[in-house]
Design a protein around this motif. Sequence first.
Motif, short mmCIF file in Angstrom:
data_model
loop_
_atom_site.label_atom_id
_atom_site.label_comp_id
_atom_site.label_asym_id
_atom_site.label_seq_id
_atom_site.Cartn_x
_atom_site.Cartn_y
_atom_site.Cartn_z
N VAL A 90 0.89 -1.32 0.14
CA VAL A 90 -0.07 -0.14 0.01
C VAL A 90 0.83 1.34 -0.06
CG1 VAL A 90 -1.76 -1.13 1.04
CG2 VAL A 90 -0.23 0.04 2.43
N GLY A 91 0.36 2.31 -0.44
CA GLY A 91 0.85 3.52 -0.36
C GLY A 91 0.76 4.31 0.98
N VAL A 92 0.74 5.80 0.73
CA VAL A 92 0.47 6.72 1.68
C VAL A 92 -0.80 7.56 1.04
CG1 VAL A 92 2.60 6.29 2.83
CG2 VAL A 92 2.45 8.24 1.18
N LYS A 93 -1.20 8.46 1.93
CA LYS A 93 -2.34 9.39 1.49
C LYS A 93 -1.68 10.11 0.63
CE LYS A 93 -5.33 12.99 3.53
NZ LYS A 93 -5.98 13.61 4.47
N GLY A 94 -2.32 10.18 -0.84
CA GLY A 94 -2.29 10.86 -1.98
C GLY A 94 -1.24 10.30 -2.81
N ARG A 95 -0.47 9.22 -2.39
CA ARG A 95 0.58 8.71 -3.12
C ARG A 95 0.27 7.04 -3.30
NH1 ARG A 95 3.48 11.94 -5.80
NH2 ARG A 95 5.66 10.80 -5.37
N SER A 96 0.39 6.40 -4.43
CA SER A 96 0.09 5.07 -4.60
C SER A 96 1.44 4.27 -4.02
CB SER A 96 -0.16 4.78 -6.02
OG SER A 96 1.15 4.95 -6.94
N ALA A 97 1.32 2.99 -4.08
CA ALA A 97 2.63 2.17 -3.53
C ALA A 97 3.71 2.36 -4.69
CB ALA A 97 2.09 0.71 -3.76
N VAL A 98 3.32 2.58 -5.81
CA VAL A 98 4.62 2.81 -6.87
C VAL A 98 4.94 4.28 -6.76
CG1 VAL A 98 5.05 2.99 -9.24
CG2 VAL A 98 3.27 1.30 -8.46
N ASP A 99 4.29 5.32 -6.37
CA ASP A 99 4.86 6.60 -6.24
C ASP A 99 5.68 6.51 -4.82
OD1 ASP A 99 3.27 7.75 -8.26
OD2 ASP A 99 1.54 7.95 -7.19
N PHE A 128 16.24 2.72 8.00
CA PHE A 128 15.06 2.43 7.28
C PHE A 128 13.67 2.68 7.92
CE2 PHE A 128 11.90 -1.01 6.40
CZ PHE A 128 12.11 -1.35 4.75
N CYS A 129 13.48 2.33 9.18
CA CYS A 129 12.25 2.65 9.94
C CYS A 129 12.05 4.38 9.71
CB CYS A 129 12.09 2.15 11.10
SG CYS A 129 12.39 0.41 11.30
N ALA A 130 13.04 5.21 9.59
CA ALA A 130 12.87 6.81 9.85
C ALA A 130 12.07 7.23 8.49
CB ALA A 130 14.05 7.31 9.75
N GLU A 131 12.15 6.26 7.73
CA GLU A 131 11.31 6.80 6.32
C GLU A 131 9.82 6.70 6.35
OE1 GLU A 131 12.10 7.97 3.33
OE2 GLU A 131 14.20 8.38 4.01
N HIS A 132 9.20 7.75 5.98
CA HIS A 132 7.63 7.63 6.14
C HIS A 132 7.15 6.48 4.97
CE1 HIS A 132 3.64 9.12 6.44
NE2 HIS A 132 3.54 9.28 4.92
N GLY A 133 6.16 5.77 5.52
CA GLY A 133 5.61 4.56 4.82
C GLY A 133 6.29 3.35 5.10
N LEU A 134 7.27 3.42 6.03
CA LEU A 134 8.11 2.12 6.13
C LEU A 134 7.83 1.93 7.74
CD1 LEU A 134 11.25 2.52 4.28
CD2 LEU A 134 9.32 1.14 3.49
N GLY A 135 8.91 1.29 8.57
CA GLY A 135 8.71 0.86 9.89
C GLY A 135 9.34 -0.45 10.17
N GLU A 136 9.04 -0.68 11.52
CA GLU A 136 9.62 -1.98 12.01
C GLU A 136 8.91 -3.08 11.29
OE1 GLU A 136 10.11 -2.25 16.11
OE2 GLU A 136 11.49 -1.04 16.13
N ALA A 137 7.89 -3.29 11.26
CA ALA A 137 7.15 -4.19 10.46
C ALA A 137 7.67 -4.82 9.08
CB ALA A 137 5.50 -4.23 10.44
N LYS A 138 7.79 -3.41 8.58
CA LYS A 138 8.28 -3.62 7.12
C LYS A 138 9.81 -4.05 7.01
CE LYS A 138 4.85 -2.87 4.37
NZ LYS A 138 4.33 -3.63 3.58
#
Length: 224
Positions: A36-45, A68-78
């Motif tokens: 999945v992406g984030v608000k206003g941005r698709s997963a590809v974006d 890695f976890c500091a980036e918006h759209g990522l996190g520990e689970a990813k």
Amino acid sequence: MAIRDWPEGERPREKLLTLGAAALSDAELLAIFLRVGVKGRSAVDLARDLLSSFGGLRQLLEADRQRFCAEHGLGEAKFVQLQATLELSRRHLGSLLERDAALTSPTLVRRFLSAQLRHLDHEAFAALFLDTQHRVIRFEILSEGTLDSASVYPREVARRALARNAGAVIFAHNHPSGVAEPSDADRRITERLREALALFDIRVLDHFVIGDGEVISFAERGWL
């Protein structure tokens, strides 16, 4: 526009199922991983943004947990999911190598050793122990830190080779600088190891130096 609204042939998942994974771009493959992406941005974006932010796919895949976890759209689970995926890939290469004689799969040997060592941020010296038919017995990290005459002990390497009942060995180490060109110290320790193992009729078949996208073979250079 959400990916579900794209033409079916352009959606990453459908494209993979139709054409195979090799047909997808880095961003498309990463988008499938992200799901999945984030608000206003698709997963590809989002995938394109991340590749730009990290400087490329390799830098993203090899980023430490904090970066890695500091980036918006990522996190520990990813991060956990990615580490598991990378380890599965390394183990898959290892299982493929174990099925064949090492000398009949030189490309696979390079890929396996590169996957094991290239991502490390410190220098590591490793051995691929083989039987007399040059089939893989075991891969081992023998030393970590700067490679010099004091960090790799021929007696200890010989002891490990004998314990594995090895008939041959392939050495490898990485250069965290990214420059794969072997140093004089690399050549000296390789010769010392070759001489020590020859006393026990154990052949040194090759020594690979792993850099950033390049793997140099001592055997191909005519040094073994």
